[in-house]
Scaffold this active site. Structure first.
Site, mmCIF file in Angstrom:
data_model
loop_
_atom_site.group_PDB
_atom_site.id
_atom_site.type_symbol
_atom_site.label_atom_id
_atom_site.label_comp_id
_atom_site.label_asym_id
_atom_site.label_seq_id
_atom_site.Cartn_x
_atom_site.Cartn_y
_atom_site.Cartn_z
ATOM 1 N NE ARG A 140 -13.613 -2.929 7.303
ATOM 2 C CZ ARG A 140 -13.419 -3.866 6.376
ATOM 3 N NH1 ARG A 140 -12.519 -4.823 6.593
ATOM 4 N NH2 ARG A 140 -14.102 -3.861 5.254
ATOM 5 C CE LYS A 165 -18.762 -3.710 7.077
ATOM 6 N NZ LYS A 165 -18.808 -2.307 6.582
ATOM 7 C CG HIS A 271 -12.705 3.805 8.560
ATOM 8 N ND1 HIS A 271 -12.376 2.470 8.736
ATOM 9 C CD2 HIS A 271 -13.500 3.840 7.456
ATOM 10 C CE1 HIS A 271 -12.954 1.740 7.796
ATOM 11 N NE2 HIS A 271 -13.634 2.545 7.001
ATOM 12 N NE ARG A 274 -11.245 -0.260 5.108
ATOM 13 C CZ ARG A 274 -11.031 -1.467 4.586
ATOM 14 N NH1 ARG A 274 -9.874 -2.071 4.756
ATOM 15 N NH2 ARG A 274 -11.981 -2.067 3.894
ATOM 16 C CG HIS A 297 -14.206 -3.078 -0.498
ATOM 17 N ND1 HIS A 297 -13.812 -1.904 -1.113
ATOM 18 C CD2 HIS A 297 -14.294 -2.783 0.825
ATOM 19 C CE1 HIS A 297 -13.685 -0.957 -0.208
ATOM 20 N NE2 HIS A 297 -13.961 -1.460 0.964
ATOM 21 C CE1 TYR A 306 -12.023 4.949 0.000
ATOM 22 C CE2 TYR A 306 -12.323 2.746 -0.899
ATOM 23 C CZ TYR A 306 -12.308 3.612 0.172
ATOM 24 O OH TYR A 306 -12.576 3.134 1.431
#
Length: 323
Positions: A140, A165, A271, A274, A297, A306
């Site tokens: 990120r 995150k 972003h 990414r 994640h 994706y």
């Protein structure tokens, strides 16, 4: 309870509680902003004198009159719930009943390999290197800008992302093609750090209580940012003059200009690089669990988005027409 002087005292309490919870400066500024707007919207009444009806009226105003997005409305709601639960210590039954705005489920913008290369070729200087890390490592933007010298492992070809995150650490790949440019960048940072030390500065922000536990760590080479700001600034919390990391707005402007010069119709942002990292790995046949770990994640369902961009399904299914 409704006098004007009550608001500043309350905001000071909010600020103190946010810092106790170790929230970021950005979260502090956002939460304070929403709480201030909430109080002003209701004529400077004290939040203790308000409840569910007032919160819903404010959130409805944001959606109907201000036409904010669902994510912005939910951000305002989170700030108000923090106020009532963490600052005013009011565990009221209506807190859980306030409607959560449903954000639309959107597919991410993804560039093709050719488009990605074209965008990267149009970036220059430090921003070109940052962009290559976003695309080459799946970082990120703030993860790249907050990268410390000590967290780049050239020998193992790894980057350690600290407090990504969800406050989680993870390890991702270090592309071979950025090793030499990254070493050159670090050499420039080393010279800049030496100048700062000679001038009586050279300290960077340290998370949590590390600055008290290791008083000299903030001046050590390993803790310096890989992408420092061009100028010194005063920390708004401590009042200490430090060199912070580079501002993300610079990268955002550079990316926007590159996309415009290229004539791309896609609304690509930093972003997007990414998103493209993840999509291109899956296109190349990489296991989705590996991509999940590289992206950080918590749930593979997040990474599955994706596969929808690929339009081939979770198992790489091809249309019978294409066979």
């Amino acid at each position: 309870m409704a006098d004007v002087a009550a608001a500043p005292r309350l905001l000071d309490q909010v600020r103190d509680r946010i810092r106790v919870k170790h929230f970021s400066l950005r979260t502090e500024q956002v939460y304070l902003g929403w709480i201030r707007r909430y109080i002003l919207f209701h004529g400077k009444r004290h939040p203790r004198d308000m409840g569910k009806a007032e919160i819903e009226a404010f959130l409805s105003h944001l959606a109907v009159d201000r036409n904010v997005t669902a994510s912005t409305q939910n951000q305002a709601k989170a700030a108000l719930l923090f106020l009532y639960r963490e600052v005013l210590a009011l565990e009221l039954p209506w807190l859980a009943d306030i409607t959560q705005a449903k954000a639309p489920s959107r597919l991410p913008v993804v560039l093709t390999v050719a488009e990605t290369r074209a965008v990267l070729d149009r970036l220059e200087g430090t921003w070109a290197l940052v962009a290559r890390l976003l695309y080459g490592s799946g970082l990120r933007l703030l993860e790249a800008l907050r990268l410390r010298i000590k967290d780049v492992d050239f020998a193992r070809g790894e980057i350690i992302v600290r407090e990504g995150k969800g406050f989680k650490d993870r390890v991702t790949m270090l592309p071979q093609s950025v090793i030499e440019p990254l070493k050159l960048q670090m050499a420039k940072v080393h010279d800049l750090h030496a100048l700062d030390l000679a001038a009586g500065f050279g300290e960077v922000y340290l998370p949590y209580a590390l600055a008290r536990k290791y008083p000299n760590a903030g001046r050590q080479w390993g803790w310096q940012y890989v992408f420092p700001s061009a100028r010194l600034s005063v920390d708004p919390r401590s009042g200490v003059t430090r060199r912070h990391h580079a501002d993300e707005k610079g990268m955002q402007r550079a990316m926007r200009d590159a996309v415009l010069r290229l004539g791309l119709a896609k609304p690509a942002t930093p972003h997007t690089l990414r998103h493209s990292f993840a999509t291109h790995l899956l296109e190349a046949g990489q296991d989705i669990r590996t991509v999940q770990e590289l992206l950080g994640h918590a749930d593979v369902k997040t990474t599955m988005i994706y596969t929808h961009v690929l339009n081939r399904g979770g198992r790489g299914v091809l249309s019978p027409l294409d066979r």
